[in-house]
Write a protein that holds these residues in place. Sequence first.
Motif, PDB file in Angstrom:
ATOM      1  N   VAL A  98       0.842  -1.185   0.000  1.00 25.55           N
ATOM      2  CA  VAL A  98       0.000   0.000   0.000  1.00 25.55           C
ATOM      3  C   VAL A  98       0.884   1.244   0.000  1.00 25.55           C
ATOM      4  O   VAL A  98       1.889   1.290   0.707  1.00 25.55           O
ATOM      5  CB  VAL A  98      -0.901  -0.008   1.250  1.00 25.55           C
ATOM      6  CG1 VAL A  98      -1.910   1.094   1.168  1.00 25.55           C
ATOM      7  CG2 VAL A  98      -1.566  -1.335   1.387  1.00 25.55           C
ATOM      8  N   ARG A 101       1.325   3.174   3.477  1.00 20.84           N
ATOM      9  CA  ARG A 101       1.689   2.395   4.659  1.00 20.84           C
ATOM     10  C   ARG A 101       2.823   3.068   5.431  1.00 20.84           C
ATOM     11  O   ARG A 101       3.520   3.926   4.879  1.00 20.84           O
ATOM     12  CB  ARG A 101       2.126   0.996   4.255  1.00 20.84           C
ATOM     13  CG  ARG A 101       3.485   0.974   3.579  1.00 20.84           C
ATOM     14  CD  ARG A 101       3.795  -0.380   2.988  1.00 20.84           C
ATOM     15  NE  ARG A 101       5.169  -0.467   2.536  1.00 20.84           N
ATOM     16  CZ  ARG A 101       5.590  -0.018   1.364  1.00 20.84           C
ATOM     17  NH1 ARG A 101       4.773   0.580   0.535  1.00 20.84           N
ATOM     18  NH2 ARG A 101       6.864  -0.157   1.023  1.00 20.84           N
ATOM     19  N   SER A 160      -0.535  -0.878   8.252  1.00 23.29           N
ATOM     20  CA  SER A 160      -1.286  -1.005   7.000  1.00 23.29           C
ATOM     21  C   SER A 160      -2.014   0.272   6.633  1.00 23.29           C
ATOM     22  O   SER A 160      -2.389   0.443   5.481  1.00 23.29           O
ATOM     23  CB  SER A 160      -2.303  -2.130   7.105  1.00 23.29           C
ATOM     24  OG  SER A 160      -1.692  -3.314   7.473  1.00 23.29           O
ATOM     25  N   ASN A 162      -5.041   0.990   7.321  1.00 23.12           N
ATOM     26  CA  ASN A 162      -6.315   0.521   6.802  1.00 23.12           C
ATOM     27  C   ASN A 162      -7.253   0.391   7.994  1.00 23.12           C
ATOM     28  O   ASN A 162      -6.849  -0.074   9.049  1.00 23.12           O
ATOM     29  CB  ASN A 162      -6.091  -0.839   6.129  1.00 23.12           C
ATOM     30  CG  ASN A 162      -7.347  -1.424   5.571  1.00 23.12           C
ATOM     31  OD1 ASN A 162      -8.365  -1.494   6.248  1.00 23.12           O
ATOM     32  ND2 ASN A 162      -7.278  -1.854   4.340  1.00 23.12           N
ATOM     33  N   GLU A 257      -3.990  -6.112   4.295  1.00 18.44           N
ATOM     34  CA  GLU A 257      -3.133  -5.519   3.276  1.00 18.44           C
ATOM     35  C   GLU A 257      -1.907  -6.369   2.976  1.00 18.44           C
ATOM     36  O   GLU A 257      -1.076  -5.975   2.185  1.00 18.44           O
ATOM     37  CB  GLU A 257      -2.687  -4.119   3.724  1.00 18.44           C
ATOM     38  CG  GLU A 257      -3.809  -3.127   3.892  1.00 18.44           C
ATOM     39  CD  GLU A 257      -4.445  -2.735   2.559  1.00 18.44           C
ATOM     40  OE1 GLU A 257      -4.002  -3.253   1.524  1.00 18.44           O
ATOM     41  OE2 GLU A 257      -5.374  -1.927   2.587  1.00 18.44           O
ATOM     42  N   TYR A 258      -1.765  -7.511   3.636  1.00 16.78           N
ATOM     43  CA  TYR A 258      -0.574  -8.315   3.424  1.00 16.78           C
ATOM     44  C   TYR A 258      -0.808  -9.319   2.305  1.00 16.78           C
ATOM     45  O   TYR A 258      -1.908  -9.860   2.156  1.00 16.78           O
ATOM     46  CB  TYR A 258      -0.183  -9.039   4.705  1.00 16.78           C
ATOM     47  CG  TYR A 258       0.492  -8.124   5.677  1.00 16.78           C
ATOM     48  CD1 TYR A 258       1.862  -7.959   5.644  1.00 16.78           C
ATOM     49  CD2 TYR A 258      -0.243  -7.400   6.595  1.00 16.78           C
ATOM     50  CE1 TYR A 258       2.490  -7.112   6.521  1.00 16.78           C
ATOM     51  CE2 TYR A 258       0.383  -6.541   7.476  1.00 16.78           C
ATOM     52  CZ  TYR A 258       1.752  -6.408   7.430  1.00 16.78           C
ATOM     53  OH  TYR A 258       2.369  -5.554   8.290  1.00 16.78           O
ATOM     54  N   SER A 259       0.226  -9.562   1.523  1.00 17.96           N
ATOM     55  CA  SER A 259       0.099 -10.550   0.447  1.00 17.96           C
ATOM     56  C   SER A 259       1.422 -11.278   0.304  1.00 17.96           C
ATOM     57  O   SER A 259       2.425 -10.890   0.893  1.00 17.96           O
ATOM     58  CB  SER A 259      -0.281  -9.852  -0.855  1.00 17.96           C
ATOM     59  OG  SER A 259       0.633  -8.842  -1.130  1.00 17.96           O
TER      60      SER A 259
ATOM     61  N   ASN B  38      -2.227  -0.135  -5.513  1.00 25.69           N
ATOM     62  CA  ASN B  38      -1.658   0.150  -4.202  1.00 25.69           C
ATOM     63  C   ASN B  38      -2.534   1.037  -3.327  1.00 25.69           C
ATOM     64  O   ASN B  38      -2.070   1.558  -2.326  1.00 25.69           O
ATOM     65  CB  ASN B  38      -0.288   0.803  -4.369  1.00 25.69           C
ATOM     66  CG  ASN B  38       0.704  -0.188  -4.914  1.00 25.69           C
ATOM     67  OD1 ASN B  38       0.420  -1.376  -4.970  1.00 25.69           O
ATOM     68  ND2 ASN B  38       1.841   0.288  -5.338  1.00 25.69           N
ATOM     69  N   ASN B  40      -5.416   1.628  -0.531  1.00 31.20           N
ATOM     70  CA  ASN B  40      -5.918   0.823   0.584  1.00 31.20           C
ATOM     71  C   ASN B  40      -7.181   0.075   0.219  1.00 31.20           C
ATOM     72  O   ASN B  40      -8.031   0.602  -0.487  1.00 31.20           O
ATOM     73  CB  ASN B  40      -6.264   1.750   1.745  1.00 31.20           C
ATOM     74  CG  ASN B  40      -5.089   1.922   2.661  1.00 31.20           C
ATOM     75  OD1 ASN B  40      -4.295   1.004   2.799  1.00 31.20           O
ATOM     76  ND2 ASN B  40      -4.968   3.067   3.252  1.00 31.20           N
ATOM     77  N   TYR B  41      -7.289  -1.125   0.744  1.00 35.33           N
ATOM     78  CA  TYR B  41      -8.515  -1.893   0.533  1.00 35.33           C
ATOM     79  C   TYR B  41      -9.612  -1.327   1.414  1.00 35.33           C
ATOM     80  O   TYR B  41      -9.459  -1.271   2.632  1.00 35.33           O
ATOM     81  CB  TYR B  41      -8.278  -3.358   0.870  1.00 35.33           C
ATOM     82  CG  TYR B  41      -9.543  -4.147   0.887  1.00 35.33           C
ATOM     83  CD1 TYR B  41     -10.163  -4.507  -0.291  1.00 35.33           C
ATOM     84  CD2 TYR B  41     -10.151  -4.509   2.085  1.00 35.33           C
ATOM     85  CE1 TYR B  41     -11.351  -5.202  -0.287  1.00 35.33           C
ATOM     86  CE2 TYR B  41     -11.321  -5.205   2.100  1.00 35.33           C
ATOM     87  CZ  TYR B  41     -11.920  -5.550   0.911  1.00 35.33           C
ATOM     88  OH  TYR B  41     -13.096  -6.234   0.921  1.00 35.33           O
ATOM     89  N   GLU B  42     -10.700  -0.875   0.815  1.00 30.67           N
ATOM     90  CA  GLU B  42     -11.828  -0.447   1.633  1.00 30.67           C
ATOM     91  C   GLU B  42     -13.115  -0.799   0.893  1.00 30.67           C
ATOM     92  O   GLU B  42     -13.933   0.065   0.580  1.00 30.67           O
ATOM     93  CB  GLU B  42     -11.730   1.044   1.936  1.00 30.67           C
ATOM     94  CG  GLU B  42     -12.321   1.379   3.284  1.00 30.67           C
ATOM     95  CD  GLU B  42     -11.890   2.755   3.757  1.00 30.67           C
ATOM     96  OE1 GLU B  42     -10.688   2.945   4.005  1.00 30.67           O
ATOM     97  OE2 GLU B  42     -12.749   3.634   3.846  1.00 30.67           O
TER      98      GLU B  42
END
Lengths: 356, 117
Positions: A98, A101, A160, A162, A257-259, B38, B40-42
């Motif tokens: 991200v 981050r 993250s 997030n 957010e981790y992969s 890239n 953020n996931y939301e």
Amino acid sequence: MNLIPIVAVELQPIFAWIYRWLEGLGLQGTLLTVVVYAGLGVMVFGVLAVLALFLVWWERKIAGHMQQRFGPMRNGWHGWYQTMMDGLKLLQKEDVLVDTRDKVVFFWAPVICFVAAFLAYVVMPFGDGLIVADLNVGILYIMAVTTFTVISLLMAGWGSNNKYALLGGMRSAAQVVSYEVPMVASILTVILFTGSLSMVDIVESQSGLVFNWFVFRLPFGPVAFMIYITAATAEANRTPFDIPEAEQELVAGFNVEYSGMKFAMFFLAEFVNMFTVSAIAVTLFFGGWQGWEFIPSWIWFLGKTFMVVLLLMLFRWTYPRLRVDQLMEFAWKILIPIAFVNLIVAGWMKYAGWYW
Amino acid sequence: MTEYLAVLIFIFAGIGIVLFTFLLSRLLRPINPYHEKNINYECAENPIGTSWVKFNNRFYIFALIFVIFDVEVVFLFPWAVVFGQLGLYALVEMVIFIGILFFGIFYAWRKGALKWV
């Protein structure tokens, strides 16, 4: 009864042979110690990796069969190398980072998570004499070290940037610290009766057959064990206490957010933690590696631990998840009072001598 | 003290193993970042603001109560180890100690600090 002796490998001679071979290479003093411990570290990592691969597969099979399906079936007999394939896939996955981050915190969180889980195995007695280092503060050391997992989960949530991740990390911290207290209180009932914190001493004071195990020998052993296993389920972040990563509300909690390999480290650490809490349960309550002589001690240890792991897995696929308020109130209003009353009663019985 | 050397070596070995797997993955994986990936996931929305904001203070209260009990547990460990030699005196003292702390937890309970809102 016709007992067939099982011919299995006793591991101590192999370790002794390797040690003599290293000495023969001309290593001495501190250097020899360092090389030996580093080798043991790599060995323990290998064992843990294989165990985690097996446990992931086993969990998926149990989940499948409890839900009237088969689980993984394609790769090999009943999908036995499915998790190896999953690991290889994760190794080749792109690491999606991200932009917003916190770079340092985000990177080190999975490392700390894994190292905290890994460090517990310094004092884990895998068998008779199969222990890396018998620290005299054994169980206290394990409690201290495994708590670092909380810090790593908080770091993962914070790093993250997030909202789901942060909420998951915060919840995880609140949950793990709450269940730490009843867990330690139930462990203390065992320590009252051993008078030692060393893992080897705890196992050796349960020598003999089944009725010398602490789960039967303690005045309220089953109560202590049930408090321990409940708190341990919460410590390992497993259902019914898995609100940190509750899939339906927080998507995946702290590891959204981790992969790729970073996610794999969290996943590995989770299963290692599950094995750790089960191994501690076996060491404290079920006699560790003690058993009949004709089966090697490490097989006893692994077998008993797998039984406790099976219990945790059955919990996971049987019970629904608790709500966050129920979870916290259960810890503080029910579990902690019971645990401390149990501790005081155990102390009284130890003083009065009402045990064997 | 050589046993404690094992802990130190295990710390470095663990960090080394993890960094090694990261390196291995770095050599094998594709690297193709772009801006949309890239974010953020939301739940497929554009994230609104940062998530480093003020947080529910319930967590803080529970952390405070935990610190009290964790210190108590630290005192209980040496007590449990030597309990066999100390006898009744130690038992009564520890009952008083735990009792005082439980008075505290009941106070917090009545005040509603243990309630998750």
